[in-house]
Scaffold this motif. Structure first.
Motif, PDB file in Angstrom:
ATOM      1  N   LEU A  56     -10.525  -5.432   4.284  1.00  0.00           N
ATOM      2  CA  LEU A  56     -10.950  -6.112   3.057  1.00  0.00           C
ATOM      3  C   LEU A  56     -10.535  -5.337   1.805  1.00  0.00           C
ATOM      4  N   TRP A  57     -10.674  -3.999   1.843  1.00  0.00           N
ATOM      5  CA  TRP A  57     -10.255  -3.191   0.694  1.00  0.00           C
ATOM      6  C   TRP A  57      -8.749  -3.335   0.466  1.00  0.00           C
ATOM      7  N   MET A  58      -7.993  -3.404   1.558  1.00  0.00           N
ATOM      8  CA  MET A  58      -6.540  -3.568   1.428  1.00  0.00           C
ATOM      9  C   MET A  58      -6.227  -4.909   0.765  1.00  0.00           C
ATOM     10  N   LEU A  59      -6.899  -5.960   1.199  1.00  0.00           N
ATOM     11  CA  LEU A  59      -6.690  -7.275   0.576  1.00  0.00           C
ATOM     12  C   LEU A  59      -7.057  -7.255  -0.902  1.00  0.00           C
ATOM     13  N   LYS A  60      -8.195  -6.638  -1.205  1.00  0.00           N
ATOM     14  CA  LYS A  60      -8.679  -6.595  -2.580  1.00  0.00           C
ATOM     15  C   LYS A  60      -7.757  -5.798  -3.495  1.00  0.00           C
ATOM     16  N   ASN A  61      -7.237  -4.696  -2.983  1.00  0.00           N
ATOM     17  CA  ASN A  61      -6.493  -3.762  -3.822  1.00  0.00           C
ATOM     18  C   ASN A  61      -4.977  -3.924  -3.786  1.00  0.00           C
ATOM     19  N   THR A  62      -4.481  -4.947  -3.097  1.00  0.00           N
ATOM     20  CA  THR A  62      -3.035  -5.167  -3.024  1.00  0.00           C
ATOM     21  C   THR A  62      -2.682  -6.492  -3.682  1.00  0.00           C
ATOM     22  N   PRO A  63      -2.101  -6.427  -4.871  1.00  0.00           N
ATOM     23  CA  PRO A  63      -1.720  -7.664  -5.559  1.00  0.00           C
ATOM     24  C   PRO A  63      -0.774  -8.495  -4.684  1.00  0.00           C
ATOM     25  N   ASP A  64      -0.963  -9.784  -4.690  1.00  0.00           N
ATOM     26  CA  ASP A  64      -0.119 -10.738  -3.970  1.00  0.00           C
ATOM     27  C   ASP A  64      -0.280 -10.702  -2.449  1.00  0.00           C
ATOM     28  N   LEU A  65      -1.201  -9.914  -1.941  1.00  0.00           N
ATOM     29  CA  LEU A  65      -1.436  -9.921  -0.498  1.00  0.00           C
ATOM     30  C   LEU A  65      -2.397 -11.051  -0.164  1.00  0.00           C
ATOM     31  N   ASN A  66      -2.003 -11.872   0.804  1.00  0.00           N
ATOM     32  CA  ASN A  66      -2.860 -12.948   1.291  1.00  0.00           C
ATOM     33  C   ASN A  66      -2.726 -12.993   2.810  1.00  0.00           C
ATOM     34  N   LYS A  72       3.077  -8.450   7.470  1.00  0.00           N
ATOM     35  CA  LYS A  72       4.059  -7.479   6.984  1.00  0.00           C
ATOM     36  C   LYS A  72       3.446  -6.097   6.747  1.00  0.00           C
ATOM     37  N   ILE A  73       2.133  -5.981   6.869  1.00  0.00           N
ATOM     38  CA  ILE A  73       1.427  -4.718   6.614  1.00  0.00           C
ATOM     39  C   ILE A  73       1.078  -4.071   7.949  1.00  0.00           C
ATOM     40  N   LEU A  74       1.534  -2.844   8.160  1.00  0.00           N
ATOM     41  CA  LEU A  74       1.222  -2.110   9.389  1.00  0.00           C
ATOM     42  C   LEU A  74      -0.089  -1.340   9.230  1.00  0.00           C
ATOM     43  N   LEU A  75      -0.805  -1.196  10.318  1.00  0.00           N
ATOM     44  CA  LEU A  75      -2.082  -0.471  10.257  1.00  0.00           C
ATOM     45  C   LEU A  75      -1.903   0.960   9.769  1.00  0.00           C
ATOM     46  N   LYS A  76      -0.795   1.592  10.122  1.00  0.00           N
ATOM     47  CA  LYS A  76      -0.577   2.976   9.685  1.00  0.00           C
ATOM     48  C   LYS A  76      -0.463   3.093   8.166  1.00  0.00           C
ATOM     49  N   ASP A  77      -0.236   1.975   7.486  1.00  0.00           N
ATOM     50  CA  ASP A  77      -0.114   1.971   6.029  1.00  0.00           C
ATOM     51  C   ASP A  77      -1.401   1.568   5.319  1.00  0.00           C
ATOM     52  N   ILE A  78      -2.445   1.312   6.081  1.00  0.00           N
ATOM     53  CA  ILE A  78      -3.726   0.906   5.499  1.00  0.00           C
ATOM     54  C   ILE A  78      -4.647   2.120   5.417  1.00  0.00           C
ATOM     55  N   PRO A  79      -5.118   2.454   4.222  1.00  0.00           N
ATOM     56  CA  PRO A  79      -6.053   3.575   4.103  1.00  0.00           C
ATOM     57  C   PRO A  79      -7.344   3.272   4.865  1.00  0.00           C
ATOM     58  N   ARG A  80      -7.808   4.272   5.590  1.00  0.00           N
ATOM     59  CA  ARG A  80      -9.079   4.126   6.310  1.00  0.00           C
ATOM     60  C   ARG A  80     -10.139   4.878   5.524  1.00  0.00           C
ATOM     61  N   HIS A  81     -11.262   4.222   5.314  1.00  0.00           N
ATOM     62  CA  HIS A  81     -12.320   4.777   4.477  1.00  0.00           C
ATOM     63  C   HIS A  81     -13.375   5.518   5.272  1.00  0.00           C
ATOM     64  N   MET A  82     -13.280   5.479   6.586  1.00  0.00           N
ATOM     65  CA  MET A  82     -14.252   6.166   7.424  1.00  0.00           C
ATOM     66  C   MET A  82     -13.499   6.881   8.532  1.00  0.00           C
ATOM     67  N   ASP A  83     -13.887   8.096   8.798  1.00  0.00           N
ATOM     68  CA  ASP A  83     -13.231   8.878   9.834  1.00  0.00           C
ATOM     69  C   ASP A  83     -14.151   8.928  11.059  1.00  0.00           C
ATOM     70  N   ASN A  84     -13.952   7.981  11.988  1.00  0.00           N
ATOM     71  CA  ASN A  84     -14.764   7.977  13.203  1.00  0.00           C
ATOM     72  C   ASN A  84     -14.372   9.156  14.075  1.00  0.00           C
ATOM     73  N   LYS A  85     -15.326  10.013  14.309  1.00  0.00           N
ATOM     74  CA  LYS A  85     -15.087  11.227  15.064  1.00  0.00           C
ATOM     75  C   LYS A  85     -15.007  10.918  16.558  1.00  0.00           C
ATOM     76  N   ALA A  86     -13.982  11.454  17.218  1.00  0.00           N
ATOM     77  CA  ALA A  86     -13.874  11.344  18.673  1.00  0.00           C
ATOM     78  C   ALA A  86     -14.678  12.479  19.300  1.00  0.00           C
ATOM     79  N   VAL A  87     -15.175  12.231  20.503  1.00  0.00           N
ATOM     80  CA  VAL A  87     -15.943  13.239  21.231  1.00  0.00           C
ATOM     81  C   VAL A  87     -15.274  13.522  22.566  1.00  0.00           C
ATOM     82  N   SER A  88     -15.501  14.705  23.076  1.00  0.00           N
ATOM     83  CA  SER A  88     -14.944  15.104  24.364  1.00  0.00           C
ATOM     84  C   SER A  88     -15.743  14.484  25.498  1.00  0.00           C
ATOM     85  N   ILE A  89     -15.081  14.183  26.587  1.00  0.00           N
ATOM     86  CA  ILE A  89     -15.753  13.664  27.769  1.00  0.00           C
ATOM     87  C   ILE A  89     -16.757  14.681  28.309  1.00  0.00           C
TER      88      ILE A  89
END
Length: 141
Positions: A56-66, A72-89
């Motif tokens: 949603l932030w990407m849609l809001k902050n990118t002019p002409d994105l619908n 055309k937008i790859l996930l690696k190019d989308i800023p993530r606002h939360m860093d979900n921590k991974a845990v060890s098994i």
């Protein structure tokens, strides 16, 4: 208690790659009714989590994105606002309670940092509830 008991294995988890498109993420999230999905690289390592909020932030902050051009937008190019921590098994379930307060799920990795699945917050809450209920029941006998 070891967390392997609570693990939802990778084969049962909807994941995306960094090269997946924003449209693919939106469609998968809608279809499965998820608010967040883990991102796994080509070597199977956990990269991060993409959330509805990130999209949603990407849609809001990118002019002409619908919706039409989200393919055309790859996930690696989308800023993530939360860093979900991974845990060890090898972690214990008790260690996960504080992390699960802010995450719907906890990505689980092995000793080589390879993603092996998730533990859902609901499973952690159920474990805590059942432990508390057993303790209260023991005190009442």
């Amino acid at each position: 208690m070891n967390i392997a008991f609570f693990l939802t294995p990778k084969k049962d988890v909807i994941c995306l790659t960094p090269n997946a498109t924003m449209r693919q993420a939106l469609e998968r999230m809608e279809y499965h009714r998820y608010t967040a999905v883990p991102i796994i690289d080509d070597e199977g390592r956990y990269v991060g989590t993409i959330t509805e909020g990130d999209l949603l932030w990407m849609l809001k902050n990118t002019p002409d994105l619908n919706f039409k051009n989200t393919s055309k937008i790859l996930l690696k190019d989308i800023p993530r606002h939360m860093d979900n921590k991974a845990v060890s098994i090898n972690a214990n379930i008790e260690d996960l309670i504080s992390i699960s307060v802010n995450q719907n799920f906890l990505p689980v990795i092995d000793d080589q940092n390879v993603f092996i699945g998730i533990i859902k917050r609901s499973d952690i809450i159920n474990y805590c509830y059942n432990s508390m209920f057993k303790c209260l029941e023991a005190n009442n006998t």
